[in-house]
Design a protein around this motif. Structure first.
Motif, mmCIF file in Angstrom:
data_model
loop_
_atom_site.group_PDB
_atom_site.id
_atom_site.type_symbol
_atom_site.label_atom_id
_atom_site.label_comp_id
_atom_site.label_asym_id
_atom_site.label_seq_id
_atom_site.Cartn_x
_atom_site.Cartn_y
_atom_site.Cartn_z
ATOM 1 N N GLU A 91 0.493 -0.959 0.282
ATOM 2 C CA GLU A 91 0.223 -0.024 0.059
ATOM 3 C C GLU A 91 0.868 1.203 -0.237
ATOM 4 O O GLU A 91 0.853 1.773 -1.289
ATOM 5 C CB GLU A 91 -0.902 0.127 0.963
ATOM 6 C CG GLU A 91 -1.745 1.104 0.782
ATOM 7 C CD GLU A 91 -2.883 1.371 2.371
ATOM 8 O OE1 GLU A 91 -3.917 1.706 2.112
ATOM 9 O OE2 GLU A 91 -2.204 0.794 3.565
ATOM 10 N N ALA A 92 1.533 1.486 0.588
ATOM 11 C CA ALA A 92 2.970 2.381 1.232
ATOM 12 C C ALA A 92 3.462 2.923 -0.410
ATOM 13 O O ALA A 92 3.669 3.535 -1.172
ATOM 14 C CB ALA A 92 4.018 2.218 2.121
ATOM 15 N N LEU A 93 4.154 1.383 -1.246
ATOM 16 C CA LEU A 93 4.270 1.618 -2.304
ATOM 17 C C LEU A 93 4.101 2.376 -3.377
ATOM 18 O O LEU A 93 3.670 2.625 -4.384
ATOM 19 C CB LEU A 93 5.261 0.179 -2.552
ATOM 20 C CG LEU A 93 6.164 -0.576 -1.947
ATOM 21 C CD1 LEU A 93 6.144 -1.871 -2.934
ATOM 22 C CD2 LEU A 93 7.354 0.161 -2.385
ATOM 23 N N ALA A 126 9.536 1.460 2.548
ATOM 24 C CA ALA A 126 9.178 1.699 1.778
ATOM 25 C C ALA A 126 9.388 2.485 0.355
ATOM 26 O O ALA A 126 9.384 2.507 -0.657
ATOM 27 C CB ALA A 126 7.630 0.764 1.440
ATOM 28 N N VAL A 127 9.104 4.130 1.486
ATOM 29 C CA VAL A 127 9.278 5.250 0.757
ATOM 30 C C VAL A 127 10.314 5.955 0.618
ATOM 31 O O VAL A 127 10.637 6.996 0.004
ATOM 32 C CB VAL A 127 7.945 6.249 0.931
ATOM 33 C CG1 VAL A 127 6.343 5.418 0.879
ATOM 34 C CG2 VAL A 127 7.970 6.326 2.072
ATOM 35 N N GLU A 128 11.768 5.135 0.621
ATOM 36 C CA GLU A 128 12.621 5.584 0.589
ATOM 37 C C GLU A 128 13.095 6.839 1.438
ATOM 38 O O GLU A 128 13.382 7.936 0.872
ATOM 39 C CB GLU A 128 13.212 5.506 -0.274
ATOM 40 C CG GLU A 128 13.387 4.157 -0.967
ATOM 41 C CD GLU A 128 14.553 4.019 -1.960
ATOM 42 O OE1 GLU A 128 14.394 5.107 -3.047
ATOM 43 O OE2 GLU A 128 14.155 2.959 -2.762
ATOM 44 N N GLY A 150 8.353 -8.306 -5.569
ATOM 45 C CA GLY A 150 9.569 -8.391 -5.591
ATOM 46 C C GLY A 150 10.662 -7.310 -3.924
ATOM 47 O O GLY A 150 11.469 -7.121 -3.511
ATOM 48 N N ARG A 151 9.476 -5.743 -4.516
ATOM 49 C CA ARG A 151 9.726 -4.583 -3.349
ATOM 50 C C ARG A 151 10.110 -4.866 -2.862
ATOM 51 O O ARG A 151 10.113 -5.139 -1.485
ATOM 52 C CB ARG A 151 9.380 -3.494 -4.152
ATOM 53 C CG ARG A 151 9.639 -2.493 -3.243
ATOM 54 C CD ARG A 151 11.434 -2.315 -3.029
ATOM 55 N NE ARG A 151 11.554 -1.088 -2.451
ATOM 56 C CZ ARG A 151 12.696 -0.822 -1.636
ATOM 57 N NH1 ARG A 151 13.905 -1.556 -1.386
ATOM 58 N NH2 ARG A 151 12.433 -0.329 -1.152
#
Length: 343
Positions: free
Chosen positions: A107-109, A160-162, A122-123
């Motif tokens: 969801e964050a991605l 996830a959002v770096e 994969g992430r």
């Protein structure tokens, strides 16, 4: 590691309705590790909410880089949400109980990155591996995971959002000691590998001593001491920092001393810590101490030099202040005897 300032509070006052909880706080957060220490009810979480943009200041400014957080446009707010991510105290509250670990992270991605299903899957696996979890955990929901696993999933979701900065609000307090150590190892490794900054909010002095080069001590919604963490923990310059340190149990040592009173003095009546302070003098009742530089740190205390040197309290006591060893009972400002220390 220290670096460019990412987030900062400048003279910030935060309130719930008419009640101010955080008072005129200035706190910079750079790309290194910064600690915010204090008891429950000291205003730490409220300040975190302000820094995350969840609570608008009554006065003062919260800056993201050089920009006022309140004036960011839609694009700027999206950039801020990517750059500054929260990790809350309990992973079970941060994760949707209906969603699997994979769905929570995905969801964050999806919100912040455009990628196909296979790339996203994969992430998610990569992020789970980064926080020390097996890919098989991806299909589990929060109730099917341990407390440590839920907290790792919450950290993976934040990563996830770096982001450039994590705001960690008591990230290990709901975990047992063994799991706490693993989470701290994880955070330390992520900071080294990714250059990740963090604001670590905690009452645990051992945690900030390990992870933070700089720390700020908060009492009754005010920053009372700021400086290098090692200096704050080994030679406190504020009586409250000293009390926090002395309250930590030591194996084979004496039990922590009872401080008697636990409340802050009423607002507008001098130093808010004076009812609990064994160093308090008449000036502390009459004049609120302004932050000043003392031996490389900022301290809001009239008697910081005496606290640093470890001299016993000497001058005329403030009514209601915590008694020195061997002192008799004192009267507080209302003429009542202070509360007896709990046994």
């Amino acid at each position: 590691m220290t670096g460019q300032e990412v987030l900062a509070a400048e003279g910030v006052t935060l309130a719930y309705g008419p009640t101010a909880v955080v008072h005129d706080v200035t706190l910079p957060v750079d790309e290194g590790g910064v600690g915010l220490i204090g008891e429950s009810g000291s205003g730490k979480t409220t300040l975190a909410r302000g820094l995350l943009g969840l609570l608008r200041p009554r006065s003062g400014v919260i800056r993201y880089g050089s920009r006022d957080l309140a004036s960011l446009d839609r694009r700027g707010r999206a950039e801020f949400r990517r750059a500054v991510q929260p990790v809350f105290q309990d992973g079970s509250e941060a994760l949707d109980p209906r969603m699997t670990a994979e769905a929570s992270i995905a969801e964050a991605l999806t919100t912040h990155h455009r990628m196909g299903r296979d790339e996203r899957r994969g992430r998610v696996r990569d992020l789970l591996a980064a926080v020390g979890l097996d890919a098989a955990l991806a299909g589990r929901r929060p109730h099917e995971m341990s407390g440590g696993q839920r907290q790792r999933v919450a950290i993976a979701r934040a990563l996830a959002v770096e982001p450039r900065l994590l705001v960690l609000d008591e990230p290990t307090s709901a975990l047992d000691v063994t799991v706490q150590a693993r989470i701290l190892d994880l955070l330390e490794g992520l900071a080294d590998e990714r250059g990740l900054g963090y604001l670590l909010i905690t009452h645990n002095l051992g945690v900030v001593g390990r992870l933070c080069r700089t720390s700020h001590v908060m009492f009754a919604g005010r920053i009372v001491e700021s400086g290098p963490t090692r200096d704050l923990l080994t030679r406190p310059a504020h009586p409250y920092t000293l009390a926090l340190r002395d309250a930590v149990p030591r194996l084979g040592g004496e039990p922590p001393r009872a401080s008697g009173r636990t409340e802050a003095a009423p607002a507008g009546t001098g130093c808010p810590f004076r009812l609990r302070c064994p160093f308090a003098v008449d000036r502390c009742r009459e004049e609120a101490p302004a932050p000043r530089e003392v031996e490389g740190r900022n301290v809001a205390c009239h008697r910081a030099e005496e606290v640093l040197t470890g001299l016993a309290p000497d001058a005329v006591p403030v009514p209601g202040a915590a008694p020195s060893p061997g002192a008799g009972p004192r009267q507080d400002d209302r003429g009542d005897a202070p509360d007896a220390p709990r046994q």
